[in-house]
Design a protein around this motif. Sequence first.
Motif, PDB file in Angstrom:
ATOM      1  N   ALA A 153       0.839  -1.201   0.000  1.00 47.65           N
ATOM      2  CA  ALA A 153       0.000   0.000   0.000  1.00 47.65           C
ATOM      3  C   ALA A 153       0.878   1.256   0.000  1.00 47.65           C
ATOM      4  O   ALA A 153       0.575   2.229  -0.706  1.00 47.65           O
ATOM      5  N   LEU A 154       1.955   1.242   0.770  1.00 52.13           N
ATOM      6  CA  LEU A 154       2.878   2.389   0.780  1.00 52.13           C
ATOM      7  C   LEU A 154       3.510   2.580  -0.600  1.00 52.13           C
ATOM      8  O   LEU A 154       3.672   3.719  -1.060  1.00 52.13           O
ATOM      9  N   ARG A 155       3.835   1.474  -1.263  1.00 51.97           N
ATOM     10  CA  ARG A 155       4.384   1.563  -2.619  1.00 51.97           C
ATOM     11  C   ARG A 155       3.352   2.170  -3.574  1.00 51.97           C
ATOM     12  O   ARG A 155       3.678   3.021  -4.402  1.00 51.97           O
ATOM     13  N   ARG A 156       2.081   1.751  -3.420  1.00 54.52           N
ATOM     14  CA  ARG A 156       1.021   2.303  -4.283  1.00 54.52           C
ATOM     15  C   ARG A 156       0.846   3.800  -4.046  1.00 54.52           C
ATOM     16  O   ARG A 156       0.573   4.542  -4.994  1.00 54.52           O
ATOM     17  N   ILE A 157       1.006   4.248  -2.810  1.00 51.43           N
ATOM     18  CA  ILE A 157       0.932   5.693  -2.544  1.00 51.43           C
ATOM     19  C   ILE A 157       2.057   6.392  -3.290  1.00 51.43           C
ATOM     20  O   ILE A 157       1.831   7.407  -3.963  1.00 51.43           O
ATOM     21  N   ASP A 158       3.268   5.851  -3.185  1.00 55.07           N
ATOM     22  CA  ASP A 158       4.423   6.461  -3.864  1.00 55.07           C
ATOM     23  C   ASP A 158       4.254   6.491  -5.379  1.00 55.07           C
ATOM     24  O   ASP A 158       4.726   7.410  -6.041  1.00 55.07           O
ATOM     25  N   CYS A 169      -9.287   1.257  -7.373  1.00 55.42           N
ATOM     26  CA  CYS A 169      -9.555  -0.173  -7.480  1.00 55.42           C
ATOM     27  C   CYS A 169      -8.667  -0.794  -8.554  1.00 55.42           C
ATOM     28  O   CYS A 169      -8.608  -0.295  -9.679  1.00 55.42           O
ATOM     29  N   GLU A 170      -7.995  -1.885  -8.197  1.00 56.93           N
ATOM     30  CA  GLU A 170      -7.115  -2.541  -9.160  1.00 56.93           C
ATOM     31  C   GLU A 170      -7.888  -3.309 -10.230  1.00 56.93           C
ATOM     32  O   GLU A 170      -7.329  -3.668 -11.256  1.00 56.93           O
ATOM     33  N   MET A 209      -9.401  -3.125  -3.687  1.00 59.09           N
ATOM     34  CA  MET A 209     -10.587  -3.159  -4.537  1.00 59.09           C
ATOM     35  C   MET A 209     -11.711  -2.356  -3.904  1.00 59.09           C
ATOM     36  O   MET A 209     -11.803  -2.280  -2.679  1.00 59.09           O
ATOM     37  N   SER A 210     -12.552  -1.808  -4.761  1.00 64.70           N
ATOM     38  CA  SER A 210     -13.746  -1.133  -4.267  1.00 64.70           C
ATOM     39  C   SER A 210     -14.645  -2.180  -3.627  1.00 64.70           C
ATOM     40  O   SER A 210     -14.482  -3.386  -3.850  1.00 64.70           O
ATOM     41  N   LEU A 211     -15.596  -1.732  -2.846  1.00 64.42           N
ATOM     42  CA  LEU A 211     -16.496  -2.656  -2.161  1.00 64.42           C
ATOM     43  C   LEU A 211     -17.226  -3.546  -3.161  1.00 64.42           C
ATOM     44  O   LEU A 211     -17.327  -4.764  -2.971  1.00 64.42           O
ATOM     45  N   ARG A 267     -14.035   3.115   3.079  1.00 65.64           N
ATOM     46  CA  ARG A 267     -13.425   1.786   3.002  1.00 65.64           C
ATOM     47  C   ARG A 267     -11.941   1.848   3.322  1.00 65.64           C
ATOM     48  O   ARG A 267     -11.414   0.999   4.048  1.00 65.64           O
ATOM     49  N   LEU A 268     -11.239   2.848   2.822  1.00 64.81           N
ATOM     50  CA  LEU A 268      -9.806   2.969   3.089  1.00 64.81           C
ATOM     51  C   LEU A 268      -9.533   3.292   4.556  1.00 64.81           C
ATOM     52  O   LEU A 268      -8.524   2.851   5.106  1.00 64.81           O
TER      53      LEU A 268
END
Length: 152
Positions: free
Chosen positions: A102-107, A114-115, A134-136, A125-126
């Motif tokens: 998740a930290l990598r995705r922020i960077d 949603c992937e 993924m979204s709900l 959700r976050l």
Amino acid sequence: MSIALGDDLDVLARAKRTLPADYTPSDSEEYMSERQQDYFRVLLIEWKRSILEAAEGTLQQLQDGPIRSPDLNDRASSETDWGIELRTRDRQRKLIGKINAALRRIDEGEYGWCEVTGDPIGLGRLTARPIATMSLEAQEAHERREKISRDD
């Protein structure tokens, strides 16, 4: 010794308490603005720190040695407790990998999207599950497909 079921939620709740009280992401601002990304980055880092601290405590208890009780029932109970504790730590070890992702995705600017669909995951959700990918709706569809394939 911590209880496995509530431990993950407790660790996340402790991490949330370390965040500044003057800001909470809101739907009124641009989705995944720099401020929101910073908020979730700090939340994820604190969550990871809390998990590592709990693991250190478990490691220290293991190094101090198990309590050897002459009573077989007490020993069995103690060993059961240790088994639960070690399973919890293993689950949290896997969780650290998800936090790092998740930290990598922020960077990389991918966090919060949603992937599967590319739609926003949503702040609610976050906030509840900061490692969500993924979204709900996409998650529910994924779980339905998984259940159907498991039933076949």
